[in-house]
Write an enzyme that holds these catalytic residues in place. Sequence first.
Site, PDB file in Angstrom:
ATOM      1  CD  GLU A 488      -3.013  -0.548   2.395  1.00  0.00           C
ATOM      2  OE1 GLU A 488      -4.345  -0.554   2.170  1.00  0.00           O
ATOM      3  OE2 GLU A 488      -2.366  -0.663   3.569  1.00  0.00           O
ATOM      4  CE  LYS A 603      -8.376   5.208   7.763  1.00  0.00           C
ATOM      5  NZ  LYS A 603      -7.406   4.413   8.023  1.00  0.00           N
TER       6      LYS A 603
END
Length: 608
Positions: A488, A603
């Site tokens: 990530e 997010k």
Amino acid sequence: MCGIIGYVGTRDVVPVLIGGLKKLEYRGYDSAGIAVVNGDGVEVVRAEGKLSNLEVKLGEKPVTGSFGMGHTRWATHGKPNENNAHPHRDCSGNIVVIHNGIIENFLPLKQRLQKAGHEFRTETDTEVVAHLIEETMKDGTKFVDAVRRTLKELEGHYALVMIDGSEPGTIIAAKHGPPLVVGLGENENLIASDVAPLLAYTRDIIYLEDGEYVVVTDQKVELFNRQDERILRPPKRITWDAVAAEKEGYRHYMLKEIHEQPRAVRDTFTGRMFEESGEIFFNDLSFTAEEWSKIQRVHVVACGTSWHAGLVGKFLLEDAARIPIEVDYGSEYRYRNPIVDETTLVIGVTQSGETADTIAGMQEAKAKGAKLISICNVLGSAATRMSDGVIYTNAGPEIGVASTKAFTTQLTAFYLLSLYIRSLRGEKDLRTAMHELSSIPHKIERLLKQEKHIEALAHKYSKAQDFLFLGRGLHYPIALEGALKLKEISYIHAEGYPAGEMKHGPIALIDENLPVVAIATRTPVYEKVVSNLQEVKARDGKLIAICDEGDESMKAFADDVIEVPSTIEALQPILTVIPTQLLAYYIALRRGCDVDQPRNLAKSVTVE
């Protein structure tokens, strides 16, 4: 997905909007823009890329006003460029719209509007909404009524904020899927995608439900349902301190949130377990022993990091309940027609409580009659509102896109739930298990003192192009999570794998250029893991072992070790995941990556 902020009041609106967008940039950073209504009409300023680019533009050509809205984008329709950045306008330039979500029927609407003479300037689905409102107002319909009619034509998932420059002082917002909250101030009111940007102005929050819309001025907030009926809903009082969402001196939110884990884990179990009496208690969740006896299976539904927490939860709950536990990706669950009925407990795991795929899976299960609970970090979010019971993780705001403290608090919640189930099944003495959990925050603090050692390892291995993470049993999900964190934020290809399965494929990858991170604490399968790791060393792989303190045998053959304090097997994942978080953080830092806002990620993924 995208970040939304709207303000009407007496303050200069631009600093409010920019300050709010800074707290929302984790939701998307492909582009940003604001719309401000003042004596010159509607002024729109947009910029491609991060919010800082928009700030540069505003510095070169300032705008002022006391009414407006802002947006930070994660692209769905249309390329991430300035032209497709929000806000979007109609032909007149007076109707301005910002949007989070997807308008699924935008194409037929667009074609209809083009035939009516509307000229479209962008590739986005959002622009359709502005033109549709404009078209509806051609017969003299007022702005609010035009929005009402427009909402009835839209299909898909959306959070919309809309203004009319010819009617200054009124903002209309609508929700169907992605989150929207209203903050109630004194002579001012705000709208946002989540609570964080509102805390500097108010603690009184109203959460919109699906199908609702709200008309906001500086003096009043009027809430309506899809039938256009007025709703009276008292606000919730938020206790978070606004400072909690700031970096507090840390270089990145992610590092701050890694270091907050002792507190976050402690806050998750405090007030819920009582060692002296051996009781587990949840304010927002209760089963009787009779109710629990009717549960025949459990489905855990989650995405990403929360799915990894669910895999650990499977181990814990199966051992406690002795019934089948399945763990599903939210994006797959509802499309496989799961076997669900009133004897099924479905646990939705979501940090934000707004993850679209998880919410959809939970809705599917509820429609089939399942009992529904959620493990969630956000009070009043969509997941918690639809659930029969909730275990709040109490992690506080998590701003870094790569989840850290949300994960360890989810593991803590699953452990508490496993103890609760044991008590329902008649186990009497849970005090030892509780005591072990009460010691975990201190052990995390000890573990974090190895940060410099882990930073040095990150320096050593930061040029690797691939990583392999291995674990068995409870540590297989930690291998998956460690690999996810690394890919990530550092953009290194990483794969998590069961250590025992390595010889069925990944062993072909191992050579002197492949770092292998192995979680190898003393569990019942420790000797088998050691055997697997000997296979790594036999092929010249670079072995980084996460092991128990004082494990001399592991030190004898691993290239590097990270020692973690000892605890019972069920709680080891809370400790062993932390070195993988720090390793990912420092490798990404070494490679010059944007740790808090990795490319292409957001997010809260609030659309499918």
